[in-house]
Design a protein around this motif. Structure first.
Motif, PDB file in Angstrom:
ATOM      1  N   GLN A 102       0.831  -1.206   0.000  1.00 39.20           N
ATOM      2  CA  GLN A 102       0.000   0.000   0.000  1.00 39.20           C
ATOM      3  C   GLN A 102       0.866   1.256   0.000  1.00 39.20           C
ATOM      4  N   GLY A 103       2.022   1.181   0.679  1.00 38.76           N
ATOM      5  CA  GLY A 103       2.908   2.335   0.713  1.00 38.76           C
ATOM      6  C   GLY A 103       3.515   2.643  -0.643  1.00 38.76           C
ATOM      7  N   MET A 104       3.803   1.596  -1.409  1.00 42.34           N
ATOM      8  CA  MET A 104       4.348   1.811  -2.750  1.00 42.34           C
ATOM      9  C   MET A 104       3.355   2.558  -3.634  1.00 42.34           C
ATOM     10  N   PHE A 105       2.065   2.234  -3.476  1.00 40.04           N
ATOM     11  CA  PHE A 105       1.040   2.978  -4.213  1.00 40.04           C
ATOM     12  C   PHE A 105       0.782   4.339  -3.572  1.00 40.04           C
ATOM     13  N   GLY A 106       0.675   4.357  -2.238  1.00 36.77           N
ATOM     14  CA  GLY A 106       0.262   5.566  -1.538  1.00 36.77           C
ATOM     15  C   GLY A 106       1.273   6.689  -1.566  1.00 36.77           C
ATOM     16  N   CYS A 107       2.563   6.365  -1.731  1.00 36.59           N
ATOM     17  CA  CYS A 107       3.588   7.413  -1.766  1.00 36.59           C
ATOM     18  C   CYS A 107       3.623   8.159  -3.097  1.00 36.59           C
ATOM     19  N   ILE A 108       3.121   7.528  -4.150  1.00 38.14           N
ATOM     20  CA  ILE A 108       3.199   8.143  -5.482  1.00 38.14           C
ATOM     21  C   ILE A 108       2.469   9.487  -5.530  1.00 38.14           C
ATOM     22  N   PRO A 109       1.212   9.577  -5.049  1.00 38.44           N
ATOM     23  CA  PRO A 109       0.529  10.878  -5.112  1.00 38.44           C
ATOM     24  C   PRO A 109       1.245  11.973  -4.336  1.00 38.44           C
ATOM     25  N   TRP A 110       1.816  11.625  -3.165  1.00 36.08           N
ATOM     26  CA  TRP A 110       2.487  12.658  -2.373  1.00 36.08           C
ATOM     27  C   TRP A 110       3.724  13.176  -3.089  1.00 36.08           C
ATOM     28  N   THR A 111       4.444  12.301  -3.780  1.00 42.54           N
ATOM     29  CA  THR A 111       5.598  12.756  -4.554  1.00 42.54           C
ATOM     30  C   THR A 111       5.146  13.602  -5.742  1.00 42.54           C
ATOM     31  N   ALA A 112       4.036  13.206  -6.360  1.00 41.45           N
ATOM     32  CA  ALA A 112       3.509  13.960  -7.500  1.00 41.45           C
ATOM     33  C   ALA A 112       3.076  15.367  -7.096  1.00 41.45           C
ATOM     34  N   MET A 113       2.729  15.555  -5.812  1.00 42.92           N
ATOM     35  CA  MET A 113       2.270  16.862  -5.347  1.00 42.92           C
ATOM     36  C   MET A 113       3.360  17.936  -5.420  1.00 42.92           C
ATOM     37  N   SER A 114       4.593  17.539  -5.732  1.00 42.40           N
ATOM     38  CA  SER A 114       5.645  18.544  -5.901  1.00 42.40           C
ATOM     39  C   SER A 114       5.332  19.482  -7.067  1.00 42.40           C
ATOM     40  N   PHE A 115       4.420  19.063  -7.968  1.00 45.73           N
ATOM     41  CA  PHE A 115       4.011  19.911  -9.091  1.00 45.73           C
ATOM     42  C   PHE A 115       2.840  20.831  -8.733  1.00 45.73           C
ATOM     43  N   LEU A 116       2.349  20.764  -7.496  1.00 41.99           N
ATOM     44  CA  LEU A 116       1.139  21.507  -7.150  1.00 41.99           C
ATOM     45  C   LEU A 116       1.368  23.017  -7.181  1.00 41.99           C
ATOM     46  N   THR A 117       2.542  23.467  -6.728  1.00 44.27           N
ATOM     47  CA  THR A 117       2.840  24.905  -6.786  1.00 44.27           C
ATOM     48  C   THR A 117       2.777  25.404  -8.224  1.00 44.27           C
ATOM     49  N   MET A 118       3.392  24.653  -9.121  1.00 42.42           N
ATOM     50  CA  MET A 118       3.396  25.008 -10.541  1.00 42.42           C
ATOM     51  C   MET A 118       1.973  25.015 -11.099  1.00 42.42           C
ATOM     52  N   TRP A 119       1.143  24.072 -10.643  1.00 43.06           N
ATOM     53  CA  TRP A 119      -0.244  23.988 -11.112  1.00 43.06           C
ATOM     54  C   TRP A 119      -1.024  25.238 -10.704  1.00 43.06           C
ATOM     55  N   GLY A 172      -3.162  30.927 -12.693  1.00 37.98           N
ATOM     56  CA  GLY A 172      -3.116  32.380 -12.719  1.00 37.98           C
ATOM     57  C   GLY A 172      -2.863  32.979 -11.358  1.00 37.98           C
ATOM     58  N   MET A 173      -2.653  32.113 -10.353  1.00 41.01           N
ATOM     59  CA  MET A 173      -2.316  32.614  -9.026  1.00 41.01           C
ATOM     60  C   MET A 173      -0.941  33.286  -9.069  1.00 41.01           C
ATOM     61  N   SER A 174      -0.787  34.334  -8.299  1.00 40.47           N
ATOM     62  CA  SER A 174       0.523  34.964  -8.192  1.00 40.47           C
ATOM     63  C   SER A 174       1.482  34.023  -7.471  1.00 40.47           C
ATOM     64  N   ASN A 175       2.760  34.311  -7.575  1.00 38.81           N
ATOM     65  CA  ASN A 175       3.741  33.488  -6.872  1.00 38.81           C
ATOM     66  C   ASN A 175       3.482  33.486  -5.368  1.00 38.81           C
ATOM     67  N   ALA A 176       3.140  34.659  -4.831  1.00 35.18           N
ATOM     68  CA  ALA A 176       2.877  34.758  -3.393  1.00 35.18           C
ATOM     69  C   ALA A 176       1.654  33.937  -3.001  1.00 35.18           C
ATOM     70  N   ALA A 177       0.583  34.029  -3.795  1.00 38.36           N
ATOM     71  CA  ALA A 177      -0.640  33.283  -3.488  1.00 38.36           C
ATOM     72  C   ALA A 177      -0.397  31.783  -3.573  1.00 38.36           C
ATOM     73  N   SER A 178       0.370  31.348  -4.578  1.00 37.47           N
ATOM     74  CA  SER A 178       0.686  29.921  -4.706  1.00 37.47           C
ATOM     75  C   SER A 178       1.474  29.434  -3.501  1.00 37.47           C
ATOM     76  N   GLY A 179       2.432  30.249  -3.061  1.00 38.30           N
ATOM     77  CA  GLY A 179       3.221  29.882  -1.891  1.00 38.30           C
ATOM     78  C   GLY A 179       2.375  29.782  -0.636  1.00 38.30           C
TER      79      GLY A 179
END
Length: 482
Positions: free
Chosen positions: A257-274, A279-286
């Protein structure tokens, strides 16, 4: 000198020694919190600068995912190595200084270099350096903390990590595209941030050298004097033990389950970029990412309480898996709502803020409510550290390979086109921005929802394996005491 006077002097010296040791322990804990906060800063440097690295260095989502994978993968596999060195007597102070100094120097170099292959190499080395803190903290806390305060100290360490990540997410994201001029030297904001965090890490390493006492115990002294032949024998025993864990059904359930469950959390590194593509400002995204980070810290505490309550008041062997499944289901619903239902405009900031907070509070229970407790109970006490290190190594390696890179490759497969080098998202046409946002959204959904559905299903097997494995372990412990 009378015997009573001599005894009084000895007691006074012992009291003074205990007082000095107590002061040294408090100083060591304070420095450990500081180093952990600095590691939080370093961990967040890359995710908070994805967008500007794309525009300034011409990196694609696939290459950004590869960079994230390189660091996470080497951090996962280096952890057990550092743990073995610490357990066998290497100075924990030295390991802490080496790790902090190492990731500081690497952060400075990363702020000065723009070639992808060199960045990949440095990120691999950075992962090795960052992996040093966990084993040191796990080993050192027990020696510098009263037993009744160990939980509090670990909680403060977790808070320190979140504090560093939150500060970095807020400051770097809003500051990354600024331009700085220092005489003839011109730097982007992200470069100055990398160099600044690196310099701060080195200063903290120097502080550890001068202000942290060395704490050693008798077991470490014995380990450090082991002969070469004895070391080879111990290595064989270690591998035998590691393979024996794969015969424990509950461990296999948690591992898969951890092998599957860790994938989404690692993928969340793209959330700031998303958020920035919305159209969010850099400050709002942060700010949005910071909200989620701090909410996740609180969510860990909430999850631990929920797991304890369900195990105590409902079922000791079914309450914890249920808490984990409730958490995973909450994460599925909330992340789907974030990516699908909320209008993708800057005006949706409040909606994203509340959903991010709820996501952090509810989607982070599985580890503390279920996994860590199950691992404590399905093995004997002298195997707890090893089985935890093995789990983290395997899960972390899989997440590194299948998290960020999968999002990058999927995004490009669905039509993502990186801006030309030297341009930013704002320079793209509206059609190009919308196309990239749709591709990134689809990639994030596919890297999050299917793995979490599989994770949800995997936890169901604990309803059958957990109690049997605990009973087996109790019988082994009882037999060993006869």
């Amino acid at each position: 000198m009378t015997s009573s006077t001599s005894k009084a002097m000895e007691m006074k010296e012992a009291s003074a020694l205990q007082k000095r040791r107590g002061g040294s322990a408090r100083a060591a804990r304070g420095l450990l919190y500081l180093v952990t906060a600095i590691q939080g800063l370093c961990n967040q440097l890359l995710p908070s600068s994805f967008k500007v690295l794309e525009s300034n260095l011409g990196l694609t989502p696939a290459s950004l995912g590869m960079i994230a994978m390189a660091q996470a993968f080497f951090q996962s596999i280096a952890g057990p190595v550092w743990a073995s060195l610490v357990d066998r007597g290497m100075s924990r102070k030295f390991v802490l200084v080496a790790g902090c100094m190492g990731w500081g120097l690497i952060a400075i170099l990363l702020g000065c270099i723009g070639q992808l292959h060199i960045i990949l190499l440095l990120r691999c080395l950075n992962g090795v350096a960052l992996a040093s803190l966990g084993p040191v903290a796990q080993s050192l806390v027990a020696d510098i903390t009263e037993p009744e305060q160990v939980g509090l100290v670990f909680g403060l360490l977790q808070f320190s990590m979140a504090l560093g990540q939150g500060i970095c997410a807020t400051v770097l994201t809003s500051f990354s595209e600024e331009r700085l001029s220092l005489g003839s030297i011109h730097l982007h904001g992200w470069q100055a941030s990398f160099i600044g965090v690196g310099g701060l890490s080195i200063l903290v390493a120097v502080a550890v050298v001068f202000f942290m006492a060395e704490f050693r115990n008798e077991e470490q002294e014995n380990e450090s004097s082991t002969s070469a032949q004895g070391a080879i024998s111990e290595i064989r025993k270690e591998f035998t033990l590691l393979f024996s864990y794969f015969t424990i059904p509950s461990f296999l359930v948690i591992l898969v389950q951890g092998m599957f469950g860790c994938i989404p959390w690692t993928a969340m590194s793209f959330l700031t970029m998303w958020f920035q593509y919305i159209g969010m400002s850099n400050a709002a995204s942060g700010v949005l990412i910071t909200m989620q980070i701090f909410a996740s810290g609180v969510g860990g505490i909430v999850g631990g309480i929920v797991g304890d309550v369900l195990a105590r008041s409902w079922s000791p062997f079914r309450g914890r898996p249920l808490a984990a499944q409730v958490s995973i289901l909450s994460g599925l619903v909330l992340i789907s709502w974030i990516f699908i239902k909320v209008p993708k405009t800057p005006d949706s900031f409040s909606a994203y803020a509340w959903l991010n907070i709820l996501f952090g509070l509810t989607a982070t229970w599985a580890g503390v409510a279920c996994n860590q407790v199950v691992l404590l109970e399905v093995v004997t006490p002298n195997n707890r550290a090893r089985i935890s290190a093995l789990l983290n190594c395997l899960n972390g390696a899989v997440a590194a390979v299948l998290g960020g890179p999968v999002v990058g490759f999927l995004a490009e497969m669905y039509g993502y086109r990186s801006p030309a080098k030297g341009t930013s998202i704002s320079d793209l046409s509206k059609a190009e921005r919308v196309s990239n946002l749709d591709a990134l959204t689809t990639a994030l959904l596919q890297a999050s929802v299917p793995p979490w559905i599989l994770t949800l299903a995997c936890f169901s097997f604990l309803y059958w394996t957990y109690e049997k494995d605990v009973d087996k372990t109790r019988k082994e412990k009882a037999a060993s005491t006869l």
